[in-house]
Design a protein around this motif. Structure first.
Motif, PDB file in Angstrom:
ATOM      1  N   ASP A  28       0.811  -1.218   0.000  1.00 13.29           N
ATOM      2  CA  ASP A  28       0.000   0.000   0.000  1.00 13.29           C
ATOM      3  C   ASP A  28       0.843   1.265   0.000  1.00 13.29           C
ATOM      4  N   THR A  29       1.844   1.333   0.848  1.00 12.90           N
ATOM      5  CA  THR A  29       2.629   2.560   0.976  1.00 12.90           C
ATOM      6  C   THR A  29       4.119   2.348   0.777  1.00 12.90           C
ATOM      7  N   HIS A  30       4.528   1.108   0.530  1.00 15.61           N
ATOM      8  CA  HIS A  30       5.950   0.779   0.423  1.00 15.61           C
ATOM      9  C   HIS A  30       6.208  -0.191  -0.726  1.00 15.61           C
ATOM     10  N   ILE A  31       7.468  -0.257  -1.111  1.00 18.76           N
ATOM     11  CA  ILE A  31       7.958  -1.285  -2.019  1.00 18.76           C
ATOM     12  C   ILE A  31       8.813  -2.208  -1.161  1.00 18.76           C
ATOM     13  N   ALA A  32       8.544  -3.497  -1.220  1.00 17.65           N
ATOM     14  CA  ALA A  32       9.326  -4.476  -0.466  1.00 17.65           C
ATOM     15  C   ALA A  32      10.333  -5.112  -1.413  1.00 17.65           C
ATOM     16  N   ILE A  33      11.541  -5.354  -0.917  1.00 17.94           N
ATOM     17  CA  ILE A  33      12.625  -5.914  -1.712  1.00 17.94           C
ATOM     18  C   ILE A  33      13.217  -7.099  -0.948  1.00 17.94           C
TER      19      ILE A  33
END
Length: 66
Positions: A28-33
């Motif tokens: 929703d509010t972040h990009i996960a790596i």
């Protein structure tokens, strides 16, 4: 935050034999790596608005590394 992220190989992973495979998931509010070779290990999360500047900073650092 989504419980079941839709992970995909990042276009920034590079080619070759897949030794530098990075996966990303849009939240929703972040990009996960994460590292695709160790998906259960630590995940880095970056605010969506900061993702492009983060990638550009990595590219710039890589240009000066060798």
């Amino acid at each position: 935050m989504a419980l079941h992220d839709q992970w995909r190989k990042s276009s920034y992973s590079g080619g070759g034999e897949g030794n530098a495979c990075v996966e990303i998931a849009n939240r929703d509010t972040h990009i996960a790596i994460r590292d695709s070779k160790a998906p259960t290990r630590a995940t880095l999360t970056i605010p969506t608005a900061a993702f492009a500047p983060f990638i550009n900073a990595l590219k710039t650092a890589g240009d000066h590394s060798g």
